[in-house]
Design an enzyme around this catalytic site. Structure first.
Site, PDB file in Angstrom:
ATOM      1  N   CYS A   1     -27.677  36.813  -6.755  1.00 25.51           N
ATOM      2  CA  CYS A   1     -27.267  36.006  -7.893  1.00 25.51           C
ATOM      3  C   CYS A   1     -28.185  34.786  -8.039  1.00 25.51           C
ATOM      4  CB  CYS A   1     -25.818  35.562  -7.707  1.00 25.51           C
ATOM      5  SG  CYS A   1     -24.986  35.133  -9.246  1.00 25.51           S
TER       6      CYS A   1
ATOM      7  N   GLY B   1     -25.197  59.570  12.779  1.00 27.85           N
ATOM      8  CA  GLY B   1     -23.789  59.641  12.420  1.00 27.85           C
ATOM      9  C   GLY B   1     -22.844  59.856  13.586  1.00 27.85           C
TER      10      GLY B   1
ATOM     11  N   CYS C   1     -22.020  39.894 -14.391  1.00 28.40           N
ATOM     12  CA  CYS C   1     -21.763  38.695 -13.582  1.00 28.40           C
ATOM     13  C   CYS C   1     -21.690  37.473 -14.505  1.00 28.40           C
ATOM     14  CB  CYS C   1     -22.873  38.523 -12.555  1.00 28.40           C
ATOM     15  SG  CYS C   1     -22.868  36.927 -11.721  1.00 28.40           S
TER      16      CYS C   1
ATOM     17  N   CYS D   1     -24.976  35.092 -13.528  1.00 29.94           N
ATOM     18  CA  CYS D   1     -26.368  35.509 -13.715  1.00 29.94           C
ATOM     19  C   CYS D   1     -26.508  36.653 -14.713  1.00 29.94           C
ATOM     20  CB  CYS D   1     -27.017  35.888 -12.384  1.00 29.94           C
ATOM     21  SG  CYS D   1     -26.535  37.507 -11.772  1.00 29.94           S
TER      22      CYS D   1
ATOM     23  N   CYS E   1     -21.397  37.924  -8.860  1.00 28.60           N
ATOM     24  CA  CYS E   1     -22.066  38.744  -7.846  1.00 28.60           C
ATOM     25  C   CYS E   1     -21.520  38.423  -6.464  1.00 28.60           C
ATOM     26  CB  CYS E   1     -23.569  38.452  -7.821  1.00 28.60           C
ATOM     27  SG  CYS E   1     -24.477  39.066  -9.214  1.00 28.60           S
TER      28      CYS E   1
END
Lengths: 300, 194
Positions: free
Chosen positions: A276, A36, A245, A248, A270
């Site tokens: 997808c 980080g 979606c 899909c 998606c």
């Protein structure tokens, strides 16, 4: 080797010179050791403008080897300008194999998304980062933000999130949502949607972040605690979608809104194109989708 | 005595770096070294490969007494300078069996720049079979066992002090003639066998 040599004639392998790679590699090692923390590095000019992923490209170039398989996504898609250009860049300069399949890739460079498929231990995710400093818009002075990180003094960020609650009733930040890494450094996850934040937590894959213009590299090692900042009475919540979606039918993926006509028609699909496509290949069909043709017919 | 460098510097350096990167990303895991170069060097082929891969004119290195003879070789191949001061070195090389190990003597970084610390490369005979320690931290799912033989008796205490300085502190890379193992400052020893 010959295939590689053929492809990068005139350039060093993966474009960057060896001294630059060493400098970047040393920064990456420190970044992994201090999860980080933003390690300064001597970012180079790349043959693309700042904002197009110069940081990510430099990190990828420094780690890439001839046996790697590279996937590049831009907002989840393999087929947008940025993704296509960077993929071709490394095909030309490193001769590496590229793929659009998340599972096949060993190195995935990404702009603003984390793939939906769960990443594995042998994979490395490289993020393109525009503004690496999470406190930058709260405190413009680098000397000051550096001190705040040194003292782990993150009150400013909590005040900023609190002000959202005071004004809007909830934390309104939806992307680049700040996280605390390994209990120590507050980190900008790059402008990924906050939907993706939970995927960073305890990910099996190493995550590297490169900011070219701002000259910073940082990292999250595998299996590291990554906590989205929040309050007890206003816990972090990942974005949820009201509909699946349209292509899909997935209910667990991040969706893009697509305008389909000038009469207010729209669909949600998606953002992760590979996710997808593979779902449709498995036979899932959404509201506006058509059943995927079997592979054998599609080839003719 | 002069030793040859890598057969294929670009790809061998990349392989060496990737092994070290993975070692620091997965502390305590024994990983095959990416490349080996120069068996006859006092550094051994793996530590020497790391030196040739990560050192250049921008950094300084420190050599423990047992490795003093390696100076000319490293300087020739990398353009890096040797320093007598451990707290001035970006990289340091130590033989565990022959040199004293004092982690506090190296550069620890500063609160503003914890990255300005020494990476210590420690040559060992083996990475397994020693007294077991349990470690945890970033890069480790749950816990992992560390079994490096021949660590000094006060190693756990030294490492606890190093961890106490976090995010400052040194990072260690243990090497044999075939393998590497990383121990970044973020790793904690939570249990030590007596």
């Amino acid at each position: 080797m010959s295939r590689t040599a053929e492809n990068y004639r005139g350039y060093n392998f993966a474009y960057l010179d060896e001294q630059t790679k060493r400098m970047i590699r040393r920064a990456i090692l420190k970044a992994i050791a201090i999860p980080g923390y933003q390690v300064p590095f001597a970012s180079r000019e790349m043959p693309m403008p700042y904002g197009w992923g110069t940081g990510g490209v430099q990190v990828t170039a420094a780690i890439l080897g001839p046996s790697d398989v590279l996937k590049v996504i831009d907002q989840g898609a393999d087929d947008t300008t940025n993704a296509v250009s960077i993929r071709q860049f490394f095909e030309k300069t490193a001769g590496v194999e590229t793929t659009t399949e998340t599972e096949k890739a060993t190195v995935i460079q990404t702009r603003h998304r984390i793939p939906e498929a769960k990443l594995q231990g042998h994979q490395v995710l490289v993020y393109q980062v525009p503004i690496p400093e999470p406190l930058r818009f709260l405190e413009p002075r680098e000397t000051e933000t550096r001190t705040l990180h040194a003292l782990a003094e993150y009150g400013l960020m909590h005040v900023r999130l609190y002000e959202d609650i005071a004004q809007h009733g909830h934390i309104a930040k939806t992307y680049d949502y700040p996280v605390l890494v390994a209990h120590r450094y507050v980190m900008a996850p790059s402008p990924i949607p906050k939907f993706d934040n939970p995927k960073m937590h305890e990910s099996a894959a190493l995550q590297l972040f490169g900011a070219g213009r701002e000259k910073r590299i940082y990292a999250i090692p595998p299996h590291t605690k990554v906590v989205s900042l929040d309050f007890e009475d206003h816990p972090f919540e990942a974005t949820k979608f009201e509909q699946p979606c349209a292509l899909c039918g997935a209910t667990d993926s991040y969706l893009d809104e697509v305008i389909t006509d000038d009469k207010g028609g729209r669909m949600f699909v998606c953002s992760d194109t590979h996710h997808c496509e593979s779902r449709r290949a498995e036979g899932h069909v959404g509201r506006l989708g058509t059943p995927a043709a079997p592979v054998t017919e599609a080839a003719e | 005595m002069s030793l040859a460098g890598f057969d294929n510097p670009v790809l061998d350096q990349q392989a060496t770096f990737r092994a070290v990167m993975q070692a620091l990303a997965e502390p305590g895991r024994i990983l095959p070294a990416g490349a080996r170069v120069g068996d006859a060097s006092p550094l051994g082929p793996v530590a020497r490969a790391i030196a040739l891969s990560l050192l250049d004119f921008e950094v300084q290195f420190h050599l423990a007494p047992s490795l003093a003879e390696a100076e000319g070789d490293i300087t020739f191949h990398t353009g890096s300078r040797r320093t007598d001061r451990r707290d001035d070195a970006e990289f340091a090389f130590v033989t565990l069996a022959r040199d004293a190990l004092d982690l506090a003597a190296y550069a620890q970084g500063t609160p503003d720049y914890p990255d300005r610390s020494t990476t210590v490369i420690i040559k060992v005979e083996s990475l397994a079979g020693g007294p077991a320690m349990t470690i945890r931290g970033p890069g480790i799912a749950g816990t992992r066992r560390l079994e490096i033989p021949g660590l000094p008796a006060d190693f756990a205490a030294q490492w606890a002090a190093n961890a106490g300085r976090a995010p400052l502190g040194v990072d260690l890379i243990f090497v044999t003639n075939e393998a590497v193992l990383g121990l970044p400052r973020s790793t904690r020893i939570i249990e030590e066998a007596r």
